[in-house]
Scaffold this motif. Structure first.
Motif, PDB file in Angstrom:
ATOM      1  N   LEU A 144      52.433  57.229 -18.228  1.00  0.00           N
ATOM      2  CA  LEU A 144      52.110  56.550 -16.967  1.00  0.00           C
ATOM      3  C   LEU A 144      51.461  57.528 -15.980  1.00  0.00           C
ATOM      4  O   LEU A 144      50.504  57.178 -15.286  1.00  0.00           O
ATOM      5  N   ASP A 145      51.961  58.766 -15.961  1.00  0.00           N
ATOM      6  CA  ASP A 145      51.362  59.772 -15.063  1.00  0.00           C
ATOM      7  C   ASP A 145      49.899  60.011 -15.424  1.00  0.00           C
ATOM      8  O   ASP A 145      49.052  60.152 -14.537  1.00  0.00           O
ATOM      9  N   ARG A 146      49.592  60.057 -16.740  1.00  0.00           N
ATOM     10  CA  ARG A 146      48.178  60.258 -17.155  1.00  0.00           C
ATOM     11  C   ARG A 146      47.327  59.078 -16.699  1.00  0.00           C
ATOM     12  O   ARG A 146      46.246  59.241 -16.165  1.00  0.00           O
ATOM     13  N   LEU A 147      47.871  57.867 -16.912  1.00  0.00           N
ATOM     14  CA  LEU A 147      47.111  56.656 -16.557  1.00  0.00           C
ATOM     15  C   LEU A 147      46.810  56.605 -15.058  1.00  0.00           C
ATOM     16  O   LEU A 147      45.711  56.225 -14.653  1.00  0.00           O
ATOM     17  N   LEU A 148      47.811  56.992 -14.238  1.00  0.00           N
ATOM     18  CA  LEU A 148      47.660  56.827 -12.783  1.00  0.00           C
ATOM     19  C   LEU A 148      47.389  58.152 -12.065  1.00  0.00           C
ATOM     20  O   LEU A 148      47.590  58.234 -10.843  1.00  0.00           O
ATOM     21  N   ALA A 149      46.901  59.148 -12.811  1.00  0.00           N
ATOM     22  CA  ALA A 149      46.607  60.448 -12.182  1.00  0.00           C
ATOM     23  C   ALA A 149      45.631  60.236 -11.025  1.00  0.00           C
ATOM     24  O   ALA A 149      44.576  59.628 -11.199  1.00  0.00           O
ATOM     25  N   GLY A 150      45.993  60.707  -9.847  1.00  0.00           N
ATOM     26  CA  GLY A 150      45.102  60.612  -8.680  1.00  0.00           C
ATOM     27  C   GLY A 150      45.134  59.257  -7.983  1.00  0.00           C
ATOM     28  O   GLY A 150      44.464  59.075  -6.960  1.00  0.00           O
ATOM     29  N   ILE A 151      45.895  58.294  -8.518  1.00  0.00           N
ATOM     30  CA  ILE A 151      45.967  56.960  -7.890  1.00  0.00           C
ATOM     31  C   ILE A 151      47.138  56.957  -6.905  1.00  0.00           C
ATOM     32  O   ILE A 151      48.298  57.104  -7.305  1.00  0.00           O
ATOM     33  N   THR A 152      46.842  56.800  -5.627  1.00  0.00           N
ATOM     34  CA  THR A 152      47.883  56.914  -4.602  1.00  0.00           C
ATOM     35  C   THR A 152      48.403  55.555  -4.140  1.00  0.00           C
ATOM     36  O   THR A 152      49.365  55.479  -3.390  1.00  0.00           O
ATOM     37  N   ARG A 153      47.723  54.466  -4.574  1.00  0.00           N
ATOM     38  CA  ARG A 153      48.171  53.134  -4.145  1.00  0.00           C
ATOM     39  C   ARG A 153      48.023  52.153  -5.302  1.00  0.00           C
ATOM     40  O   ARG A 153      46.971  52.100  -5.960  1.00  0.00           O
TER      41      ARG A 153
END
Ligand SMILES: NC(=O)c1ccc[n+]([C@@H]2O[C@H](COP(=O)([O-])OP(=O)(O)OC[C@H]3O[C@@H](n4cnc5c(N)ncnc54)[C@H](OP(=O)(O)O)[C@@H]3O)[C@@H](O)[C@H]2O)c1
Length: 241
Positions: free
Chosen positions: A66-75
């Motif tokens: 999940l961290d890889r998928l949402l890397a840089g996504i803050t919202r």
């Protein structure tokens, strides 16, 4: 009718088939950016879709995926915890603890792990919708581990709602949708112990059981209306105005 005012960032688990695929397609059609986690990607390319392969039963590797998928996504505007397994229709007494635990792993504990990872690192998550089922509250005979897992999923959402007031949580029963899960139910032999199976067989091919592409717009519109209701509650689309 609800109309999207702007493109949103939507997270969905389980987009290879069924309701999750229908939702991902409808979000793509509405111009949303979709982040999807699951064992298999959608069968055809979708615009603005980011996919990360992950077996949700592998709770050890799930947070890193999940961290890889949402890397840089803050919202994340909407997170839909959709992936789920049915198990087999049988009396609870016939089910081994191992098979019940395997259902819990995907339908309950994976959703705890996903929710924790989503909410980590200060990421803003506006709304979380866990796809539940009428089986969470009906106590219908034969739904054993599935019913237990969905009842616990409802409480998972209620507990997170109490802990995290900045995010809106719901457990949401989508009604009957014609998917691989319903194919499995349809393939079952007649068994007078499990009358709900007959009811589901009879609903196939009727307006009471739309296909995922037909159901998705209604489901997304209903999810939007959930935010007007109390965080943490369970709602069934069949009894929503
Ligand atoms: N259909 C209905 O009438 C109905 C009614 C009430 C509730 N629901 C709920 O709706 C949700 C979606 O079900 P559906 O009917 O659309 O069934 P489905 O077509 O079987 O879809 C299930 C999805 O979950 C994914 N999945 C299952 N196990 C997984 C795992 N270990 N790791 C990652 N992904 C996994 C599957 O992907 P892969 O197999 O490719 O991994 C698939 O994309 C479920 O939570 C179900 O309980 C459905």
């Amino acid at each position: 009718m609800y109309t999207w005012s702007m493109s949103r960032q939507v997270f969905i688990t389980g987009v290879s088939s069924g309701i999750g695929l229908g939702l991902a397609r409808e979000c793509a059609r509405r111009g949303d950016r979709v982040f999807a986690l699951g064992r298999n990607p959608p069968p055809s390319t979708l615009p603005r879709l980011s996919f990360e392969a992950c077996d949700l039963a592998r709770l050890d590797t799930l947070p890193a995926s999940l961290d890889r998928l949402l890397a840089g996504i803050t919202r994340v505007d909407l997170a839909i915890l959709n992936a789920g397994v049915l198990g087999r229709i049988a009396d609870l007494g016939e089910c081994s603890l191992e098979e019940l635990k395997a259902i819990m792993e995907v339908n309950l504990w994976a959703n705890k792990a996903v929710t924790d990872a989503l909410l980590s690192g200060g990421r803003e998550v506006v709304q979380v919708v866990a796809i539940s089922s009428g089986a969470a509250v009906s106590g219908a005979r034969g739904w054993n581990g599935y019913a237990l897992s969905k009842a616990a999923l409802n409480m998972l959402m209620r507990l997170y709602a109490a802990e995290r007031p900045a995010t809106h949580f719901s457990a949401f029963a989508p009604g009957l949708v014609d998917t691989a899960m319903q194919d499995k139910v349809r393939a079952l032999p007649e068994d007078p112990r499990f009358p709900t199976v007959d009811r589901l067989k009879q609903a196939a091919g009727t307006p009471d059981m739309p296909d995922p592409d037909a159901a998705a717009p209604r489901l997304l519109d209903a999810m939007d209306r959930l935010r007007d209701r109390k965080s943490g509650d369970f709602h069934d689309i069949r009894s929503m105005d």
